[in-house]
Motif scaffolding. Sequence first.
Motif, PDB file in Angstrom:
ATOM      1  N   TYR A 284      53.904  36.403  25.499  1.00 12.43           N
ATOM      2  CA  TYR A 284      54.862  35.303  25.689  1.00 12.43           C
ATOM      3  C   TYR A 284      54.128  33.978  25.646  1.00 12.43           C
ATOM      4  O   TYR A 284      53.067  33.825  26.253  1.00 12.43           O
ATOM      5  CB  TYR A 284      55.573  35.463  27.034  1.00 12.43           C
ATOM      6  CG  TYR A 284      56.462  34.295  27.398  1.00 12.43           C
ATOM      7  CD1 TYR A 284      57.735  34.170  26.853  1.00 12.43           C
ATOM      8  CD2 TYR A 284      56.025  33.323  28.286  1.00 12.43           C
ATOM      9  CE1 TYR A 284      58.554  33.104  27.193  1.00 12.43           C
ATOM     10  CE2 TYR A 284      56.830  32.250  28.634  1.00 12.43           C
ATOM     11  CZ  TYR A 284      58.099  32.144  28.081  1.00 12.43           C
ATOM     12  OH  TYR A 284      58.900  31.083  28.420  1.00 12.43           O
ATOM     13  N   ARG A 285      54.685  33.022  24.911  1.00 13.31           N
ATOM     14  CA  ARG A 285      54.094  31.681  24.841  1.00 13.31           C
ATOM     15  C   ARG A 285      55.185  30.632  25.037  1.00 13.31           C
ATOM     16  O   ARG A 285      56.289  30.752  24.517  1.00 13.31           O
ATOM     17  CB  ARG A 285      53.423  31.454  23.482  1.00 13.31           C
ATOM     18  CG  ARG A 285      52.897  30.015  23.301  1.00 13.31           C
ATOM     19  CD  ARG A 285      52.273  29.831  21.926  1.00 13.31           C
ATOM     20  NE  ARG A 285      51.003  30.519  21.854  1.00 13.31           N
ATOM     21  CZ  ARG A 285      50.506  31.067  20.740  1.00 13.31           C
ATOM     22  NH1 ARG A 285      51.192  31.030  19.622  1.00 13.31           N
ATOM     23  NH2 ARG A 285      49.324  31.652  20.758  1.00 13.31           N
ATOM     24  N   GLU A 286      54.828  29.599  25.795  1.00  9.76           N
ATOM     25  CA  GLU A 286      55.777  28.527  26.111  1.00  9.76           C
ATOM     26  C   GLU A 286      55.075  27.184  25.920  1.00  9.76           C
ATOM     27  O   GLU A 286      54.008  26.941  26.489  1.00  9.76           O
ATOM     28  CB  GLU A 286      56.245  28.702  27.558  1.00  9.76           C
ATOM     29  CG  GLU A 286      57.175  27.650  28.102  1.00  9.76           C
ATOM     30  CD  GLU A 286      57.434  27.886  29.582  1.00  9.76           C
ATOM     31  OE1 GLU A 286      57.274  26.933  30.363  1.00  9.76           O
ATOM     32  OE2 GLU A 286      57.763  29.034  29.948  1.00  9.76           O
ATOM     33  N   ILE A 287      55.661  26.319  25.116  1.00  8.60           N
ATOM     34  CA  ILE A 287      55.064  25.019  24.802  1.00  8.60           C
ATOM     35  C   ILE A 287      56.051  23.914  25.159  1.00  8.60           C
ATOM     36  O   ILE A 287      57.232  23.989  24.808  1.00  8.60           O
ATOM     37  CB  ILE A 287      54.709  24.904  23.303  1.00  8.60           C
ATOM     38  CG1 ILE A 287      53.793  26.042  22.872  1.00  8.60           C
ATOM     39  CG2 ILE A 287      54.068  23.557  22.999  1.00  8.60           C
ATOM     40  CD1 ILE A 287      53.601  26.125  21.367  1.00  8.60           C
ATOM     41  N   ILE A 288      55.566  22.886  25.846  1.00 12.29           N
ATOM     42  CA  ILE A 288      56.376  21.701  26.133  1.00 12.29           C
ATOM     43  C   ILE A 288      55.715  20.511  25.453  1.00 12.29           C
ATOM     44  O   ILE A 288      54.523  20.272  25.617  1.00 12.29           O
ATOM     45  CB  ILE A 288      56.496  21.440  27.648  1.00 12.29           C
ATOM     46  CG1 ILE A 288      57.158  22.625  28.347  1.00 12.29           C
ATOM     47  CG2 ILE A 288      57.292  20.165  27.915  1.00 12.29           C
ATOM     48  CD1 ILE A 288      57.225  22.495  29.853  1.00 12.29           C
ATOM     49  N   LYS A 289      56.499  19.778  24.672  1.00 16.69           N
ATOM     50  CA  LYS A 289      55.994  18.590  23.986  1.00 16.69           C
ATOM     51  C   LYS A 289      56.786  17.356  24.404  1.00 16.69           C
ATOM     52  O   LYS A 289      57.989  17.433  24.638  1.00 16.69           O
ATOM     53  CB  LYS A 289      56.116  18.754  22.464  1.00 16.69           C
ATOM     54  CG  LYS A 289      55.211  19.795  21.847  1.00 16.69           C
ATOM     55  CD  LYS A 289      55.338  19.778  20.334  1.00 16.69           C
ATOM     56  CE  LYS A 289      54.388  20.782  19.696  1.00 16.69           C
ATOM     57  NZ  LYS A 289      54.468  20.744  18.209  1.00 16.69           N
ATOM     58  N   LYS A 290      56.077  16.244  24.495  1.00 18.03           N
ATOM     59  CA  LYS A 290      56.738  14.949  24.642  1.00 18.03           C
ATOM     60  C   LYS A 290      56.637  14.282  23.282  1.00 18.03           C
ATOM     61  O   LYS A 290      55.550  13.952  22.826  1.00 18.03           O
ATOM     62  CB  LYS A 290      56.073  14.099  25.717  1.00 18.03           C
ATOM     63  CG  LYS A 290      56.807  12.764  25.925  1.00 18.03           C
ATOM     64  CD  LYS A 290      56.151  11.933  27.018  1.00 18.03           C
ATOM     65  CE  LYS A 290      56.917  10.623  27.201  1.00 18.03           C
ATOM     66  NZ  LYS A 290      56.286   9.772  28.239  1.00 18.03           N
ATOM     67  N   ARG A 291      57.773  14.162  22.627  1.00 23.13           N
ATOM     68  CA  ARG A 291      57.827  13.791  21.210  1.00 23.13           C
ATOM     69  C   ARG A 291      56.964  14.771  20.430  1.00 23.13           C
ATOM     70  O   ARG A 291      57.215  15.953  20.462  1.00 23.13           O
ATOM     71  CB  ARG A 291      57.436  12.333  21.017  1.00 23.13           C
ATOM     72  CG  ARG A 291      58.438  11.368  21.714  1.00 23.13           C
ATOM     73  CD  ARG A 291      58.383   9.968  21.215  1.00 23.13           C
ATOM     74  NE  ARG A 291      59.369   9.127  21.909  1.00 23.13           N
ATOM     75  CZ  ARG A 291      60.635   8.981  21.538  1.00 23.13           C
ATOM     76  NH1 ARG A 291      61.061   9.608  20.461  1.00 23.13           N
ATOM     77  NH2 ARG A 291      61.468   8.223  22.218  1.00 23.13           N
ATOM     78  N   ARG A 292      55.917  14.340  19.744  1.00 24.06           N
ATOM     79  CA  ARG A 292      55.122  15.250  18.924  1.00 24.06           C
ATOM     80  C   ARG A 292      53.846  15.724  19.602  1.00 24.06           C
ATOM     81  O   ARG A 292      53.085  16.501  19.023  1.00 24.06           O
ATOM     82  CB  ARG A 292      54.763  14.561  17.597  1.00 24.06           C
ATOM     83  CG  ARG A 292      55.973  14.235  16.731  1.00 24.06           C
ATOM     84  CD  ARG A 292      55.531  13.637  15.406  1.00 24.06           C
ATOM     85  NE  ARG A 292      56.673  13.329  14.552  1.00 24.06           N
ATOM     86  CZ  ARG A 292      56.581  12.806  13.325  1.00 24.06           C
ATOM     87  NH1 ARG A 292      55.364  12.552  12.828  1.00 24.06           N
ATOM     88  NH2 ARG A 292      57.661  12.561  12.627  1.00 24.06           N
ATOM     89  N   LYS A 293      53.605  15.287  20.820  1.00 24.60           N
ATOM     90  CA  LYS A 293      52.349  15.615  21.486  1.00 24.60           C
ATOM     91  C   LYS A 293      52.545  16.737  22.493  1.00 24.60           C
ATOM     92  O   LYS A 293      53.466  16.711  23.308  1.00 24.60           O
ATOM     93  CB  LYS A 293      51.784  14.370  22.198  1.00 24.60           C
ATOM     94  CG  LYS A 293      51.382  13.263  21.229  1.00 24.60           C
ATOM     95  CD  LYS A 293      50.766  12.096  21.969  1.00 24.60           C
ATOM     96  CE  LYS A 293      50.308  11.007  21.003  1.00 24.60           C
ATOM     97  NZ  LYS A 293      49.699   9.859  21.738  1.00 24.60           N
ATOM     98  N   ASN A 294      51.661  17.755  22.440  1.00 26.06           N
ATOM     99  CA  ASN A 294      51.711  18.860  23.392  1.00 26.06           C
ATOM    100  C   ASN A 294      51.389  18.361  24.792  1.00 26.06           C
ATOM    101  O   ASN A 294      50.416  17.648  24.998  1.00 26.06           O
ATOM    102  CB  ASN A 294      50.705  19.943  23.000  1.00 26.06           C
ATOM    103  CG  ASN A 294      51.153  20.721  21.783  1.00 26.06           C
ATOM    104  OD1 ASN A 294      52.063  21.533  21.858  1.00 26.06           O
ATOM    105  ND2 ASN A 294      50.522  20.464  20.656  1.00 26.06           N
ATOM    106  N   ALA A 295      52.213  18.757  25.750  1.00 27.32           N
ATOM    107  CA  ALA A 295      51.989  18.368  27.138  1.00 27.32           C
ATOM    108  C   ALA A 295      51.691  19.564  28.028  1.00 27.32           C
ATOM    109  O   ALA A 295      50.989  19.431  29.026  1.00 27.32           O
ATOM    110  CB  ALA A 295      53.211  17.626  27.679  1.00 27.32           C
TER     111      ALA A 295
END
Length: 422
Positions: free
Chosen positions: A151-162
């Motif tokens: 399982y993978r979960e990614i949060i981005k603010k606009r185009r940048k990974n946060a």
Amino acid sequence: MKKKCFILFMLNCLLFFNGMQYIIAQTSTGFIEIKGKIVDNSSNDALVFADIIIKDSNISTITNSDGEFALKIPDSLASRLITFSYLGYQKKEMKISELNGNSKIKLFPAVTELSEVEVKTFRDAETLLRETLKNRSNVYNNANALMTAFYREIIKKRRKNASLSEAVVQIHKQPYSNFKNDAIELIKARKSTDYNRLDTLAVKLQGGPFSNLYTDIIKYPEYIFSNENIDLYNFSFGESTQVNNKPVYVVNFKQKPGIKEPFYYGKLYIDAETLALTNAVFRLNVENKELSSQMYIRKKPRRVDVYPTEATYRINYRTQNGKWHYAYSNILLTFKVNWKGKLFNSVYTLNSEMAITDWHISNPNLIKTKENMLKPTTILADETSGFKDPAFWGEYNIIEPEKSIEAAIEKIKKQLNKTSNI
């Protein structure tokens, strides 16, 4: 999914702080690692979410957004065939030993026209879907299965990974013939977060792996095609295609005009022979900002408006020994955040995916009392140490990281190191 796949927004910073060539690498731990890329034969475009399976086994993985994959194979299976398949393309098989020295695996498109007799069998697309849902006990796995998943979960603010979260879990999958909910056991996890990019807004995916598990339409039809709302959709046939060299129906669906409540629209791919759902790609209608926001936002500050601008779902199934089972799902959610009194807004994207990498039939008495069993309300724990260890996952199969994710991990690690040294 609806009511179960939602996002938790909180204004509280303290909550955070508590063309590639194939490589076959022989390891000393009893498995071989293969890395490669799958592309379209003519255009060389990467094939995203393509399946890679060791034939006559349950070991598998899927390509990432760059078409790349990594697969760890036990030494005992090194002489097996490996299968590459993708929706709408011809399946390809090779010996594992033949991969060494090859450049890219190229798949050929396959267009299949269903015969007139097959089309006449289901003139009505809605009737076909109802028969598919009714048929789940016959064509899907009806034994308790213990599935290993990444399982993978990614949060981005606009185009940048946060924020980047990853986990290996075991899914205690109930038979498709009953209505008991599946259970998830956490095996191993890691997380890295760049707090500066999240500013003062905490964006968290509540549910974690459960959010993806609930996209299993056949197991959980109530979240999209319940008995109460299936009549609120229009269904139609699309152009037929292939899955693993077998013809499939394509069913288009969307909510009927005049309905204000947000429903889904997209495509269903149904095997022409077994009437099993093999794939589905769909979106939520987010035109009604207020109602669609209520489906996802559990908590937010009073002086901020948060609403989704995109909600996309994908679900893939695989067949083994004549039975279909859940194999992969992907959720992409984009939210716009407007603070009252501020000129500019923020855009956050949450992308989660889960892939079954191995499974076997388990004891009928599924384990549900272990301390590491997750709850549907779980938020994946914050653990950053794993990203400093290249051998963190050991022999577990994972989805190959995209180059952008790898770069983001390095940047986040540097940011966290600076913060810890202050």
